[in-house]
Design an enzyme around this catalytic site. Structure first.
Site, PDB file in Angstrom:
ATOM      1  CG  LEU A  40     -12.056 -10.842  -6.655  1.00  0.00           C
ATOM      2  CD1 LEU A  40     -12.078 -11.044  -8.173  1.00  0.00           C
ATOM      3  CD2 LEU A  40     -10.711 -11.237  -6.095  1.00  0.00           C
ATOM      4  CG  ASP A  41      -9.699  -5.623  -2.131  1.00  0.00           C
ATOM      5  OD1 ASP A  41     -10.702  -5.718  -1.402  1.00  0.00           O
ATOM      6  OD2 ASP A  41      -8.548  -5.894  -1.759  1.00  0.00           O
ATOM      7  CB  SER A  42     -12.369  -1.549  -6.710  1.00  0.00           C
ATOM      8  OG  SER A  42     -11.410  -0.755  -6.052  1.00  0.00           O
ATOM      9  CB  SER A  44      -8.349  -7.758  -6.826  1.00  0.00           C
ATOM     10  OG  SER A  44      -7.474  -7.387  -5.790  1.00  0.00           O
ATOM     11  NE  ARG A 140      -5.945  -3.321   0.133  1.00  0.00           N
ATOM     12  CZ  ARG A 140      -6.092  -3.061  -1.162  1.00  0.00           C
ATOM     13  NH1 ARG A 140      -7.258  -3.260  -1.744  1.00  0.00           N
ATOM     14  NH2 ARG A 140      -5.097  -2.614  -1.893  1.00  0.00           N
TER      15      ARG A 140
END
Length: 189
Positions: A40-42, A44, A140
């Site tokens: 998970l992106d930072s 998110s 993303r």
């Protein structure tokens, strides 16, 4: 085999090694030898699974296994049915076309925790919550999909992976739980 479910807080990077300016998984997970099954992106937040089993990690993370991941996205604007249909049928992102998915409106109500820091609020621009259920997980992807149909994502929360649901697990941001091998998800993931 060990499998943990973590509610990854906003701003946390999906690695255990320290970072100069951001929290890492090591700040939240103290179980040795586990690694994230997917990322998970930072910016998110939400359900992140961690395991010490490489085969299970692959079944969870690799798109060829088509494990459904559910996301709630707060998007800028009042998203309409036409945009939801575009999302559901697959979106051309330039470098690839996304697989068909499920896309619908959702009302989080009190189920969703407050994000720290909160998203930018603008009184003149409404926001809408949608749920996307995808079987991919490219970099993303959800953010790119919503932007491509004209509704940029402001907040993104993964709420489910396979049969697991963050709300039934009862996890607040930063909390984790080790899942038993005889849990209801067993064999579904």
């Amino acid at each position: 085999m060990r499998l943990l479910a973590l509610n990854k807080p906003f701003g946390t990077i999906c690695q255990f090694s320290p970072h100069e300016t951001r929290a890492s998984l090591a700040d939240w997970v103290k179980v040795p030898g586990v690694y994230p099954a997917g990322r998970l992106d930072s910016d998110s937040e939400g359900l992140l699974l961690l395991t010490d089993d490489g085969a299970l990690q692959a079944r969870i993370a690799e798109p060829r296994h088509k494990l459904v991941k559910r996301y709630w996205a707060q998007v800028e604007g009042a998203i309409d049915e036409a945009a939801l249909k575009k999302l559901a049928s697959g979106v051309d992102l330039g470098d690839y076309v996304t697989r068909p998915c499920r896309a619908n409106h959702v009302e989080p109500g009190s189920m969703l925790w407050t994000r720290t820091p909160p998203i930018r609020y603008r009184a003149a621009i409404p926001t809408t919550w949608i749920e996307l259920s995808i079987t991919e997980g490219k970099n993303r992807q959800v953010r790119r999909m919503t932007a491509a149909v004209g509704f940029p994502t402001l907040r993104l929360v993964r709420v489910g992976v396979g049969a697991l649901d963050i709300f039934s697990l009862g996890l607040q941001p930063g909390e984790s739980v080790e899942l038993r091998s005889n849990a209801p998800w067993d064999g579904v993931v």
